[in-house]
Design a protein around this motif. Structure first.
Motif, PDB file in Angstrom:
ATOM      1  N   GLU A  55       0.574  -0.859   0.135  1.00 11.70           N
ATOM      2  CA  GLU A  55       0.065   0.067  -0.547  1.00 11.70           C
ATOM      3  C   GLU A  55       0.701   1.469  -0.411  1.00 11.70           C
ATOM      4  O   GLU A  55       1.766   0.971   0.774  1.00 11.70           O
ATOM      5  CB  GLU A  55      -0.583   0.180   1.141  1.00 11.70           C
ATOM      6  N   THR A  56       0.435   2.406  -1.102  1.00 12.51           N
ATOM      7  CA  THR A  56       1.318   3.696  -0.488  1.00 12.51           C
ATOM      8  C   THR A  56      -0.094   4.587  -0.666  1.00 12.51           C
ATOM      9  O   THR A  56      -1.094   4.084  -0.134  1.00 12.51           O
ATOM     10  CB  THR A  56       1.500   3.521  -1.600  1.00 12.51           C
ATOM     11  N   THR A  57       0.323   5.575  -0.824  1.00 14.68           N
ATOM     12  CA  THR A  57      -0.507   6.742  -0.732  1.00 14.68           C
ATOM     13  C   THR A  57      -0.605   7.657  -2.072  1.00 14.68           C
ATOM     14  O   THR A  57       0.155   7.392  -2.946  1.00 14.68           O
ATOM     15  CB  THR A  57      -0.188   7.925   0.061  1.00 14.68           C
ATOM     16  N   VAL A  58      -1.318   8.151  -2.703  1.00 16.16           N
ATOM     17  CA  VAL A  58      -1.764   9.250  -3.364  1.00 16.16           C
ATOM     18  C   VAL A  58      -0.055   9.592  -4.431  1.00 16.16           C
ATOM     19  O   VAL A  58      -0.091  10.775  -3.640  1.00 16.16           O
ATOM     20  CB  VAL A  58      -2.731  10.626  -3.670  1.00 16.16           C
ATOM     21  N   GLY A  59       0.225   9.571  -5.505  1.00 14.66           N
ATOM     22  CA  GLY A  59       1.557  10.090  -6.161  1.00 14.66           C
ATOM     23  C   GLY A  59       2.365   8.924  -5.383  1.00 14.66           C
ATOM     24  O   GLY A  59       3.615   9.020  -5.633  1.00 14.66           O
ATOM     25  N   GLY A  60       2.381   8.568  -4.386  1.00 16.60           N
ATOM     26  CA  GLY A  60       2.970   6.995  -4.510  1.00 16.60           C
ATOM     27  C   GLY A  60       3.705   6.029  -5.169  1.00 16.60           C
ATOM     28  O   GLY A  60       2.194   5.980  -5.830  1.00 16.60           O
ATOM     29  N   ARG A  61       4.137   4.789  -4.935  1.00 16.36           N
ATOM     30  CA  ARG A  61       4.821   3.975  -5.375  1.00 16.36           C
ATOM     31  C   ARG A  61       4.144   2.499  -4.498  1.00 16.36           C
ATOM     32  O   ARG A  61       4.853   2.273  -4.148  1.00 16.36           O
ATOM     33  CB  ARG A  61       6.346   3.709  -6.017  1.00 16.36           C
ATOM     34  N   GLY A  62       3.389   1.501  -5.536  1.00 18.41           N
ATOM     35  CA  GLY A  62       2.840   0.575  -4.994  1.00 18.41           C
ATOM     36  C   GLY A  62       0.763   0.483  -5.108  1.00 18.41           C
ATOM     37  O   GLY A  62       0.514   1.279  -5.949  1.00 18.41           O
ATOM     38  N   TRP A  63       0.966  -0.130  -4.456  1.00 19.34           N
ATOM     39  CA  TRP A  63      -0.568  -0.314  -3.995  1.00 19.34           C
ATOM     40  C   TRP A  63      -1.410   1.270  -3.378  1.00 19.34           C
ATOM     41  O   TRP A  63      -2.197   1.189  -2.601  1.00 19.34           O
ATOM     42  CB  TRP A  63      -1.426  -1.765  -3.733  1.00 19.34           C
ATOM     43  N   LEU A  64      -2.621   1.658  -4.113  1.00 19.08           N
ATOM     44  CA  LEU A  64      -3.284   2.658  -4.007  1.00 19.08           C
ATOM     45  C   LEU A  64      -4.908   2.035  -3.965  1.00 19.08           C
ATOM     46  O   LEU A  64      -5.674   1.626  -4.461  1.00 19.08           O
ATOM     47  CB  LEU A  64      -3.203   4.244  -4.476  1.00 19.08           C
ATOM     48  N   PRO A  65      -5.451   1.780  -2.511  1.00 18.12           N
ATOM     49  CA  PRO A  65      -6.790   0.926  -2.525  1.00 18.12           C
ATOM     50  C   PRO A  65      -7.845   1.755  -2.786  1.00 18.12           C
ATOM     51  O   PRO A  65      -7.649   3.147  -2.672  1.00 18.12           O
ATOM     52  CB  PRO A  65      -6.881   0.679  -0.737  1.00 18.12           C
TER      53      PRO A  65
ATOM     54  N   LYS B 198     -12.524   3.847  -7.471  1.00 17.03           N
ATOM     55  CA  LYS B 198     -10.931   2.802  -8.041  1.00 17.03           C
ATOM     56  C   LYS B 198      -9.813   2.010  -7.508  1.00 17.03           C
ATOM     57  O   LYS B 198      -9.996   2.589  -5.983  1.00 17.03           O
ATOM     58  CB  LYS B 198     -10.692   3.630  -8.768  1.00 17.03           C
ATOM     59  N   GLU B 199      -9.595   1.074  -7.669  1.00 17.09           N
ATOM     60  CA  GLU B 199      -8.185   0.642  -6.980  1.00 17.09           C
ATOM     61  C   GLU B 199      -7.093   0.824  -7.588  1.00 17.09           C
ATOM     62  O   GLU B 199      -7.241   0.836  -9.631  1.00 17.09           O
ATOM     63  CB  GLU B 199      -8.015  -0.165  -6.255  1.00 17.09           C
ATOM     64  N   SER B 200      -6.037   1.821  -7.358  1.00 14.92           N
ATOM     65  CA  SER B 200      -4.856   1.508  -8.412  1.00 14.92           C
ATOM     66  C   SER B 200      -3.547   1.411  -8.210  1.00 14.92           C
ATOM     67  O   SER B 200      -2.858   0.472  -6.645  1.00 14.92           O
ATOM     68  CB  SER B 200      -4.557   3.344  -8.619  1.00 14.92           C
ATOM     69  N   TYR B 201      -2.359   0.483  -9.207  1.00 15.97           N
ATOM     70  CA  TYR B 201      -1.251   0.154  -8.685  1.00 15.97           C
ATOM     71  C   TYR B 201      -0.379   1.235  -9.505  1.00 15.97           C
ATOM     72  O   TYR B 201      -0.436   0.874 -10.087  1.00 15.97           O
ATOM     73  CB  TYR B 201      -0.208  -1.518  -9.577  1.00 15.97           C
ATOM     74  N   THR B 202       0.593   2.012  -8.678  1.00 17.37           N
ATOM     75  CA  THR B 202       1.431   3.490  -8.698  1.00 17.37           C
ATOM     76  C   THR B 202       2.380   2.544  -9.510  1.00 17.37           C
ATOM     77  O   THR B 202       3.276   1.808  -8.883  1.00 17.37           O
ATOM     78  CB  THR B 202       1.269   4.162  -8.365  1.00 17.37           C
ATOM     79  N   ILE B 203       3.474   2.582 -10.629  1.00 14.98           N
ATOM     80  CA  ILE B 203       4.784   2.283 -11.049  1.00 14.98           C
ATOM     81  C   ILE B 203       5.370   3.650 -11.694  1.00 14.98           C
ATOM     82  O   ILE B 203       4.987   4.659 -12.094  1.00 14.98           O
ATOM     83  CB  ILE B 203       5.538   1.272 -11.808  1.00 14.98           C
ATOM     84  N   GLY B 204       7.003   4.028 -11.098  1.00 12.09           N
ATOM     85  CA  GLY B 204       8.049   5.073 -11.578  1.00 12.09           C
ATOM     86  C   GLY B 204       8.563   4.816 -12.406  1.00 12.09           C
ATOM     87  O   GLY B 204       8.756   3.792 -12.758  1.00 12.09           O
ATOM     88  N   ARG B 205       9.125   5.654 -12.578  1.00  8.99           N
ATOM     89  CA  ARG B 205      10.590   6.206 -13.880  1.00  8.99           C
ATOM     90  C   ARG B 205      11.488   5.643 -12.881  1.00  8.99           C
ATOM     91  O   ARG B 205      11.764   5.722 -11.702  1.00  8.99           O
ATOM     92  CB  ARG B 205      10.468   7.100 -14.556  1.00  8.99           C
ATOM     93  N   ASN B 206      12.651   4.536 -13.395  1.00  5.95           N
ATOM     94  CA  ASN B 206      14.202   3.789 -13.056  1.00  5.95           C
ATOM     95  C   ASN B 206      14.253   5.210 -13.127  1.00  5.95           C
ATOM     96  O   ASN B 206      15.358   5.056 -14.622  1.00  5.95           O
ATOM     97  CB  ASN B 206      14.057   2.697 -13.253  1.00  5.95           C
ATOM     98  N   ALA B 207      14.731   6.344 -12.717  1.00  7.54           N
ATOM     99  CA  ALA B 207      16.121   7.244 -13.098  1.00  7.54           C
ATOM    100  C   ALA B 207      16.733   7.698 -12.070  1.00  7.54           C
ATOM    101  O   ALA B 207      15.559   7.447 -11.010  1.00  7.54           O
ATOM    102  CB  ALA B 207      14.950   7.679 -13.976  1.00  7.54           C
ATOM    103  N   SER B 208      16.811   8.837 -12.578  1.00  7.41           N
ATOM    104  CA  SER B 208      17.323   9.960 -10.599  1.00  7.41           C
ATOM    105  C   SER B 208      17.387  10.909 -11.332  1.00  7.41           C
ATOM    106  O   SER B 208      18.170  11.319 -12.699  1.00  7.41           O
ATOM    107  CB  SER B 208      17.975   9.468  -9.523  1.00  7.41           C
ATOM    108  N   THR B 209      17.682  12.493 -10.312  1.00  2.84           N
ATOM    109  CA  THR B 209      18.027  13.526 -11.335  1.00  2.84           C
ATOM    110  C   THR B 209      18.990  13.843 -10.313  1.00  2.84           C
ATOM    111  O   THR B 209      20.225  14.692 -11.556  1.00  2.84           O
ATOM    112  CB  THR B 209      17.225  14.479 -10.660  1.00  2.84           C
TER     113      THR B 209
END
Length: 323
Positions: free
Chosen positions: A73-83, A104-115
């Motif tokens: 589980e994560t939060t809005v804007g995080g990575r993982g599952w949003l119930p 809805k439920e969501s699964y969020t994935i971010g880019r594997n990168a860095s600044t």
């Protein structure tokens, strides 16, 4: 009322066409983004088999028991599952309506990168969370995002040409963006129960950043776009991506291009078993980019103050958070 102008644009004309064909694509994109902020993209090159496989893997995850999913589980804007019940989309400046969260439920994935900036990377580029119960999800999601990023960069080059800035102007200012993929599951009516008044699968909202590239499934609980205070069913073309711009791109262009309100209808009585899964690729500016409206003749509204992209995205995520 006239339905929004949402044309189908063939990417082979941009990739393989002569100068006249490429210029025509640039003109079509500019017109669509000025009139509705939306377009459909055909022959984009993202494999339908890849999208189908990613949906199947996502469905396998969403079918897991709640207690298993809760490990991710994560939060809005995080990575993982949003119930379900944790997010309520809205317009800029509005807070989430905790009484009518998105269905809805969501699964969020971010880019594997860095600044390279440790402070920015700690917040924006945390490692992805992959469920061990569905090991195929990681490879499928990563391959899908890579394919969609190529389409996004092409769109940015078209936009640069449309504004007379050159093909690399937007690329240089978005190459270090987060580029978040949301996989949204819209449960069936028999699972959710009757929606509350004013409740949607995704509430009326504008997107936050630069471009959204949506692979959606048609259904009774469908996707709608607002124009002149009226809501219209968005066109669906099998295999085409739905493209729209977000608030930061509208702001960047001085409101030459419009960030348009849209929504996903709640589950309908006509289809109590309907379950839909959308693949939604959000593409952002560099998180430290300063978004300042372009002057005429590009922009038409130069009164908007400059804003840092990352701070704007952070504010919108907090506003959409329930609880």
């Amino acid at each position: 009322m006239t339905a929004p102008h949402i044309p189908l644009i063939d990417m082979t004309r941009w990739r393989q066409g002569d100068a006249a064909a490429r210029n025509d694509v640039v003109t079509q994109v500019d017109q669509a983004l000025r009139e509705s902020g939306f377009l459909l993209l055909g022959n984009h090159g993202v494999s339908t088999d890849l999208a189908r496989g990613l949906r199947a893997a996502a469905k396998a995850f969403f079918s897991l028991d709640y207690d298993v999913k809760a490990k991710y589980e994560t939060t809005v804007g995080g990575r993982g599952w949003l119930p379900s019940g944790k997010e309520a989309n809205s317009y800029d400046g509005e807070e989430a309506d905790a009484n009518s969260p998105d269905m809805k439920e969501s699964y969020t994935i971010g880019r594997n990168a860095s600044t390279g900036n440790p402070e920015l990377d700690e917040y924006w580029f945390k490692p992805n969370v992959w469920p061990s119960e569905v090991p195929e999800l990681a490879a499928l999601a990563s391959a899908y995002m890579t394919a969609v990023y190529e389409v996004y960069d092409e769109l940015l080059r078209i936009c640069g040409e449309a504004l007379g800035l050159g093909t690399e102007w937007f690329i240089e200012r978005t190459s270090a963006g987060t580029r978040t993929l949301n996989i949204n599951r819209y449960p069936a009516l028999k699972e959710t129960g009757e929606p509350k008044d004013g409740q949607f699968r995704v509430g009326p909202h504008t997107d936050w950043s630069i471009f959204t590239l949506l692979d959606r499934q048609p259904g009774y609980g469908g996707f709608q776009v607002e124009q002149d205070g009226q809501w219209f069913d968005a066109p669906f073309v099998e295999g085409a991506l739905v493209i729209n711009i977000g608030d930061l791109m509208a702001r960047w262009t001085g409101d030459r291009w419009c960030s348009t309100r849209h929504r996903v209808l709640p589950p309908q009585d006509q289809a109590p078993d309907e379950e839909l899964i959308s693949l939604i690729q959000f593409c952002d500016a560099n998180v430290d980019a300063v978004i300042e409206p372009m002057a005429p003749p590009i922009g038409t509204n130069t009164d908007l103050p400059p804003i840092e992209a990352g701070e704007y995205l952070r504010r919108r995520a907090l506003a959409a958070t329930v609880g």
